[in-house]
Motif scaffolding. Structure first.
Motif, PDB file in Angstrom:
ATOM      1  N   TYR A  30      35.002  42.909  54.597  1.00 10.33           N
ATOM      2  CA  TYR A  30      34.039  41.987  54.010  1.00 10.33           C
ATOM      3  C   TYR A  30      34.554  40.560  53.899  1.00 10.33           C
ATOM      4  O   TYR A  30      33.771  39.619  53.966  1.00 10.33           O
ATOM      5  CB  TYR A  30      33.638  42.465  52.605  1.00 10.33           C
ATOM      6  CG  TYR A  30      32.952  43.803  52.608  1.00 10.33           C
ATOM      7  CD1 TYR A  30      31.577  43.902  52.753  1.00 10.33           C
ATOM      8  CD2 TYR A  30      33.691  44.978  52.467  1.00 10.33           C
ATOM      9  CE1 TYR A  30      30.945  45.136  52.759  1.00 10.33           C
ATOM     10  CE2 TYR A  30      33.064  46.210  52.467  1.00 10.33           C
ATOM     11  CZ  TYR A  30      31.698  46.291  52.621  1.00 10.33           C
ATOM     12  OH  TYR A  30      31.078  47.508  52.619  1.00 10.33           O
ATOM     13  N   MET A  31      35.862  40.422  53.662  1.00 11.25           N
ATOM     14  CA  MET A  31      36.425  39.081  53.481  1.00 11.25           C
ATOM     15  C   MET A  31      37.941  39.152  53.652  1.00 11.25           C
ATOM     16  O   MET A  31      38.539  40.214  53.470  1.00 11.25           O
ATOM     17  CB  MET A  31      36.077  38.528  52.095  1.00 11.25           C
ATOM     18  CG  MET A  31      36.655  39.310  50.943  1.00 11.25           C
ATOM     19  SD  MET A  31      36.135  38.580  49.366  1.00 11.25           S
ATOM     20  CE  MET A  31      36.925  39.686  48.231  1.00 11.25           C
ATOM     21  N   PRO A  32      38.555  38.021  53.985  1.00  9.63           N
ATOM     22  CA  PRO A  32      40.020  38.011  54.052  1.00  9.63           C
ATOM     23  C   PRO A  32      40.603  38.274  52.661  1.00  9.63           C
ATOM     24  O   PRO A  32      40.226  37.610  51.699  1.00  9.63           O
ATOM     25  CB  PRO A  32      40.356  36.597  54.523  1.00  9.63           C
ATOM     26  CG  PRO A  32      39.086  36.040  55.085  1.00  9.63           C
ATOM     27  CD  PRO A  32      37.963  36.744  54.371  1.00  9.63           C
ATOM     28  N   PHE A  33      41.486  39.275  52.567  1.00 15.43           N
ATOM     29  CA  PHE A  33      42.040  39.674  51.279  1.00 15.43           C
ATOM     30  C   PHE A  33      43.480  40.116  51.483  1.00 15.43           C
ATOM     31  O   PHE A  33      43.751  40.983  52.308  1.00 15.43           O
ATOM     32  CB  PHE A  33      41.215  40.836  50.697  1.00 15.43           C
ATOM     33  CG  PHE A  33      41.604  41.238  49.307  1.00 15.43           C
ATOM     34  CD1 PHE A  33      41.090  40.557  48.211  1.00 15.43           C
ATOM     35  CD2 PHE A  33      42.471  42.287  49.081  1.00 15.43           C
ATOM     36  CE1 PHE A  33      41.433  40.928  46.916  1.00 15.43           C
ATOM     37  CE2 PHE A  33      42.826  42.671  47.789  1.00 15.43           C
ATOM     38  CZ  PHE A  33      42.303  41.983  46.708  1.00 15.43           C
ATOM     39  N   ASP A  34      44.388  39.504  50.741  1.00 17.42           N
ATOM     40  CA  ASP A  34      45.802  39.845  50.859  1.00 17.42           C
ATOM     41  C   ASP A  34      46.414  40.088  49.499  1.00 17.42           C
ATOM     42  O   ASP A  34      45.975  39.521  48.499  1.00 17.42           O
ATOM     43  CB  ASP A  34      46.591  38.711  51.535  1.00 17.42           C
ATOM     44  CG  ASP A  34      46.306  38.608  53.020  1.00 17.42           C
ATOM     45  OD1 ASP A  34      46.257  39.654  53.692  1.00 17.42           O
ATOM     46  OD2 ASP A  34      46.122  37.468  53.487  1.00 17.42           O
ATOM     47  N   LEU A  35      47.464  40.906  49.492  1.00 13.40           N
ATOM     48  CA  LEU A  35      48.279  41.131  48.299  1.00 13.40           C
ATOM     49  C   LEU A  35      49.590  40.381  48.467  1.00 13.40           C
ATOM     50  O   LEU A  35      50.171  40.385  49.551  1.00 13.40           O
ATOM     51  CB  LEU A  35      48.616  42.615  48.124  1.00 13.40           C
ATOM     52  CG  LEU A  35      47.486  43.595  47.889  1.00 13.40           C
ATOM     53  CD1 LEU A  35      48.056  45.007  47.747  1.00 13.40           C
ATOM     54  CD2 LEU A  35      46.701  43.234  46.657  1.00 13.40           C
ATOM     55  N   VAL A  36      50.055  39.767  47.402  1.00 14.00           N
ATOM     56  CA  VAL A  36      51.375  39.146  47.370  1.00 14.00           C
ATOM     57  C   VAL A  36      52.102  39.756  46.185  1.00 14.00           C
ATOM     58  O   VAL A  36      51.623  39.669  45.051  1.00 14.00           O
ATOM     59  CB  VAL A  36      51.293  37.611  47.209  1.00 14.00           C
ATOM     60  CG1 VAL A  36      52.676  37.027  46.989  1.00 14.00           C
ATOM     61  CG2 VAL A  36      50.623  36.977  48.410  1.00 14.00           C
ATOM     62  N   THR A  37      53.226  40.392  46.454  1.00 15.21           N
ATOM     63  CA  THR A  37      54.007  41.006  45.387  1.00 15.21           C
ATOM     64  C   THR A  37      55.209  40.137  45.077  1.00 15.21           C
ATOM     65  O   THR A  37      56.017  39.842  45.958  1.00 15.21           O
ATOM     66  CB  THR A  37      54.464  42.424  45.793  1.00 15.21           C
ATOM     67  OG1 THR A  37      53.313  43.199  46.103  1.00 15.21           O
ATOM     68  CG2 THR A  37      55.229  43.087  44.666  1.00 15.21           C
ATOM     69  N   ILE A  38      55.291  39.716  43.837  1.00  6.92           N
ATOM     70  CA  ILE A  38      56.442  38.950  43.367  1.00  6.92           C
ATOM     71  C   ILE A  38      57.473  39.960  42.869  1.00  6.92           C
ATOM     72  O   ILE A  38      57.134  40.838  42.073  1.00  6.92           O
ATOM     73  CB  ILE A  38      56.023  37.992  42.233  1.00  6.92           C
ATOM     74  CG1 ILE A  38      55.090  36.923  42.800  1.00  6.92           C
ATOM     75  CG2 ILE A  38      57.233  37.376  41.564  1.00  6.92           C
ATOM     76  CD1 ILE A  38      54.482  36.032  41.759  1.00  6.92           C
ATOM     77  N   PRO A  39      58.706  39.861  43.329  1.00  2.49           N
ATOM     78  CA  PRO A  39      59.716  40.840  42.902  1.00  2.49           C
ATOM     79  C   PRO A  39      59.913  40.835  41.390  1.00  2.49           C
ATOM     80  O   PRO A  39      59.802  39.796  40.745  1.00  2.49           O
ATOM     81  CB  PRO A  39      60.997  40.377  43.602  1.00  2.49           C
ATOM     82  CG  PRO A  39      60.598  39.352  44.579  1.00  2.49           C
ATOM     83  CD  PRO A  39      59.248  38.845  44.200  1.00  2.49           C
ATOM     84  N   GLU A  40      60.194  42.018  40.855  1.00  2.00           N
ATOM     85  CA  GLU A  40      60.496  42.119  39.433  1.00  2.00           C
ATOM     86  C   GLU A  40      61.785  41.369  39.141  1.00  2.00           C
ATOM     87  O   GLU A  40      62.686  41.293  39.974  1.00  2.00           O
ATOM     88  CB  GLU A  40      60.667  43.584  39.035  1.00  2.00           C
ATOM     89  CG  GLU A  40      59.371  44.346  39.042  1.00  2.00           C
ATOM     90  CD  GLU A  40      59.542  45.790  38.605  1.00  2.00           C
ATOM     91  OE1 GLU A  40      60.622  46.157  38.100  1.00  2.00           O
ATOM     92  OE2 GLU A  40      58.580  46.540  38.783  1.00  2.00           O
ATOM     93  N   LEU A  41      61.857  40.828  37.944  1.00  5.92           N
ATOM     94  CA  LEU A  41      63.068  40.126  37.526  1.00  5.92           C
ATOM     95  C   LEU A  41      64.204  41.124  37.344  1.00  5.92           C
ATOM     96  O   LEU A  41      63.984  42.265  36.944  1.00  5.92           O
ATOM     97  CB  LEU A  41      62.819  39.401  36.209  1.00  5.92           C
ATOM     98  CG  LEU A  41      61.732  38.329  36.206  1.00  5.92           C
ATOM     99  CD1 LEU A  41      61.525  37.803  34.796  1.00  5.92           C
ATOM    100  CD2 LEU A  41      62.078  37.208  37.165  1.00  5.92           C
TER     101      LEU A  41
END
Length: 156
Positions: A30-41
């Motif tokens: 339906y639409m451009p959709f991405d996940l960005v995962t920021i690493p845990e501290l």
């Protein structure tokens, strides 16, 4: 419009991983959709809750562009029914260049991230684990896409 979901920390439960991947794949039709995962501290035991929020906030802010419309998933945010969320999303698709949703860490967001946000949404008055929120939210984005298109996934 490009849509992004920023997550603090990896999704660790394989069942949630599978469900999230399924909905992300569906949304992409339906639409451009991405996940960005920021690493845990690392070494969070030596940090206060506030220090942890500030450090995570700095990592979140690095992912944002000046023109982004930023929406925090926050327990104090505005609650919408699925149909209302679909209308809201459709309106944002017509006005935003890049719509960025953010699911923060266990203690929420830093003041800098709150100040940068354009809106806050809540999925429920109930509290969910951060792992579960990822699955519930991706399902709701998919549901909104089907509502916008008038497809039979959502029953009202």
């Amino acid at each position: 419009m490009k849509t992004l979901l920023i997550l603090v920390g990896k999704t660790t439960d394989r069942h949630f991983q599978a469900g999230i991947a399924d909905y992300v794949g569906r949304i992409s039709h339906y639409m451009p959709f991405d996940l960005v995962t920021i690493p845990e501290l690392k070494n969070t035991k030596s940090l206060t809750e506030e220090q942890q929020k500030v450090a995570e906030g700095e990592l979140i802010m690095r992912q944002l562009q000046t023109s982004d419309t930023v929406v925090l998933l926050d327990e104090h945010g505005r609650e919408l029914r699925s149909v209302e969320f679909a209308r809201w999303l459709e309106q944002k698709r017509n006005t935003a260049r890049r719509l960025v949703f953010v699911i923060g860490g266990p203690y929420g967001f830093s003041e800098a991230v709150y100040a940068r946000a354009n809106a806050q949404l809540s999925l429920s008055k109930m509290t969910f684990s951060h792992q579960m929120v990822r699955l519930v939210f991706t399902e709701q984005v998919y549901r909104a896409c089907t509502i916008i298109r008038g497809e039979p996934y959502h029953h009202e």
